[in-house]
Design an enzyme around this catalytic site. Sequence first.
Site, PDB file in Angstrom:
ATOM      1  N   ASP A  87      60.427 -86.476  -9.665  1.00  8.75           N
ATOM      2  CA  ASP A  87      59.714 -85.518  -8.832  1.00  8.75           C
ATOM      3  C   ASP A  87      60.571 -85.221  -7.601  1.00  8.75           C
ATOM      4  OD1 ASP A  87      56.222 -85.421  -7.894  1.00  8.75           O
ATOM      5  OD2 ASP A  87      57.876 -84.118  -7.320  1.00  8.75           O
ATOM      6  N   MET A  88      60.853 -83.964  -7.381  1.00  5.17           N
ATOM      7  CA  MET A  88      61.650 -83.595  -6.202  1.00  5.17           C
ATOM      8  C   MET A  88      60.800 -83.803  -4.942  1.00  5.17           C
ATOM      9  SD  MET A  88      64.234 -82.879  -7.921  1.00  5.17           S
ATOM     10  CE  MET A  88      65.320 -82.497  -6.568  1.00  5.17           C
TER      11      MET A  88
ATOM     12  N   TYR B 155      60.467 -77.245  -1.950  1.00  8.13           N
ATOM     13  CA  TYR B 155      60.763 -75.958  -1.320  1.00  8.13           C
ATOM     14  C   TYR B 155      61.428 -76.154   0.042  1.00  8.13           C
ATOM     15  CZ  TYR B 155      57.660 -73.710  -4.774  1.00  8.13           C
ATOM     16  OH  TYR B 155      57.078 -73.258  -5.929  1.00  8.13           O
TER      17      TYR B 155
ATOM     18  N   ARG C   4      55.525 -84.333   8.335  1.00 11.49           N
ATOM     19  CA  ARG C   4      54.344 -85.088   7.888  1.00 11.49           C
ATOM     20  C   ARG C   4      53.976 -86.168   8.897  1.00 11.49           C
ATOM     21  NH1 ARG C   4      54.806 -85.587   1.234  1.00 11.49           N
ATOM     22  NH2 ARG C   4      55.820 -83.556   0.994  1.00 11.49           N
TER      23      ARG C   4
ATOM     24  N   ASP D  19      59.389 -78.419 -10.153  1.00 13.83           N
ATOM     25  CA  ASP D  19      60.111 -79.504  -9.481  1.00 13.83           C
ATOM     26  C   ASP D  19      59.860 -80.888 -10.074  1.00 13.83           C
ATOM     27  OD1 ASP D  19      57.525 -79.962  -8.685  1.00 13.83           O
ATOM     28  OD2 ASP D  19      58.064 -80.501  -6.647  1.00 13.83           O
ATOM     29  N   GLU D  20      59.419 -80.955 -11.294  1.00 18.38           N
ATOM     30  CA  GLU D  20      59.138 -82.247 -11.925  1.00 18.38           C
ATOM     31  C   GLU D  20      59.622 -82.236 -13.362  1.00 18.38           C
ATOM     32  OE1 GLU D  20      54.919 -83.796 -11.774  1.00 18.38           O
ATOM     33  OE2 GLU D  20      54.723 -81.773 -10.962  1.00 18.38           O
TER      34      GLU D  20
END
Length: 626
Positions: free
Chosen positions: A18-19, A23, A60, A120-121
């Site tokens: 998983d990236m 984005y 985050r 992206d996975e």
Amino acid sequence: MPVARPESQEPRVIAHVDMDCFYVQVEQRRNPDLRGVPTAVVQYNSWKGGGLIAVGYEARKFGVKRSMRGDEAKRACPDIQLVQVPVARGKADLNLYRSAGSEVVAILSTKGKCERASIDEVYLDLTDAAKSMLLESPPEMLDSIPEEALKSHVLGLSSDENKGEEDVRKWLCQPNADYQAKLLACGTIIVAELRVRVLQETKFTCSAGIAHNKMLAKLASPMHKPAQQTVVPATSVPDLLASLPVKKMKQLGGKLGSSLQDDLGVNTVGDLLKFSEQKLQDLYGINTGTWLWKIARGISGDEVEDRLLPKSHGCGKTFPGPMALKTTSSVKQWLNQLCEELSERIQSDLDQNKRVAQTLTLHARAFKEDEVDPLKKFPSKSCPLRYGTSKIQEDAMHLFELGLGDFLNSKNLGWGITSLAVGASKIVDIPNGTTSILKYLTEKRTSCNSSDCSDALPGEPDHATSLICQKDADTKSYKGHEVPLESKVEENPKTKAPRESASDSKRLSDRDANAKGTILRYFSGGSSSNQSSTSKVETTQIEEQERISSSTASISNSHQNLNLNQNNNALSENWIINIEEIDPSVVDELPLEIQREIRGWIHPSKRINTAKRGSTIAHYFSPARK
DNA sequence: ACGGCTTGAACG
DNA sequence: TCGTTCAAG
């Protein structure tokens, strides 16, 4: 609903990669100034600063969340950099991220079966690679274990996890572990190497989960983000699931998960163990019940599909409240924009991957003023997909009108469209190589006496002819306009009295017509990429073709596409033919093996029920329908 | 006026 | 098959 799949007996090694905030990474690579600073990607929308679709890790920390608006994000993190998604044709354009995703897939697909799960996975089945490693250079024989592998998090290692790299090294090398654990250790190293390669070659970091099935790998990949990987040994599974909130499991994030909690008081996956398989089946049906029973035990038979490309392409836009579209003309404008993008995307899919999409679908959301059923939904509609931007636009608009008619019950009411989307699906590989029609034609051209081509039809010319007529009628009603019958039936020299389509018969001598023209003539209806790239076609021996095809209007409402590839002439690589614009009886003249090939191209909805051996192509075209 | 935009899968 | 619905990210 989820369905349980049969499990393979042999242990597998599966990874989910998983990236990290993908984005954002793409934008940070584009503009290195953004590296290390709090960043989010917003979808352009002047309303309240746009919607966030990806949030970098620095941001985050400030509590910025996806699905905040830009304004809120600024409040939570005043220094945040908000990058807008590119806009094209009045809508968000994700192609930048799609192609970045392809870069990653290209690397991740080098060590085993690879399934593109999203932009992206991916899932990887590394079983074979792990077996090879175990035979040829098992971890304990390796003089150097990659640093990245040593940084893995191994669930259940010692009492609390991650005592350090030495513990990981011991786990990876454990000489007296069982077979499946050794395989998993090999998989861990392979994934580490892949992730390092991804970083080196794309500058993107990613996280991964490594386990014995997809479900567990997916569960593990987000456990240590960003840029880390997590391993789930079989022995750690019961403890892992025992305390895992059901909502964390893929497929249980929605209503089913809620039902487990609210109706059964099941809060963790472990709580599910109290229910017998029978009981779960009684509650949720045979499929879902069985699935639930298995996932509670960490069992999942889902296989990694070998697929690097998406199964469909779609694009859409919403028009909230006040912006709702209230005229067919505004709908047409937007539909044209969407179709333009879609056309571009299926075209590059064709160019790059040699695949054609067979079905065009239109979706919309709408409201209507008053009426007894104001809640009714706008129905989706679909039809065979014809290549060429303007054809797609026409067909999409037609589908919209069909849907609107249904929606309004053909009554005169006020309405508004709050979202529009078009999609291209049922994508199939172009049959490549050995038996292309064009190859056949080229051979014909050089070494063929026209008799071969001009012989009477073997089969039932009458039947075939009538099919043509029916298709004409059909076409007419579908389009409601501008369907030149002449161009359709044209001369089919054998089946029947040709309609004298003046322009055509002059163009080619009869001999030529028989040698190549007859068939080419029916390959009408569209060069793949409109105007621009078709120029390549003009030059060659088939120069007639261009004029023919441009003079032959689009005809049929049924369309299957054919791509002719030819190595050594200048014919465009992506010459597209909407196959059902071909007179079936003409195709019946082709060698059986080519007929067989063509059968495979006919859109499923147009195939007729015939399993008969040696059936002619004409039999494969279904008769007209409304 | 809403989270928008995409994808995939299962069901009837 | 087609159209609908759900789920995920």
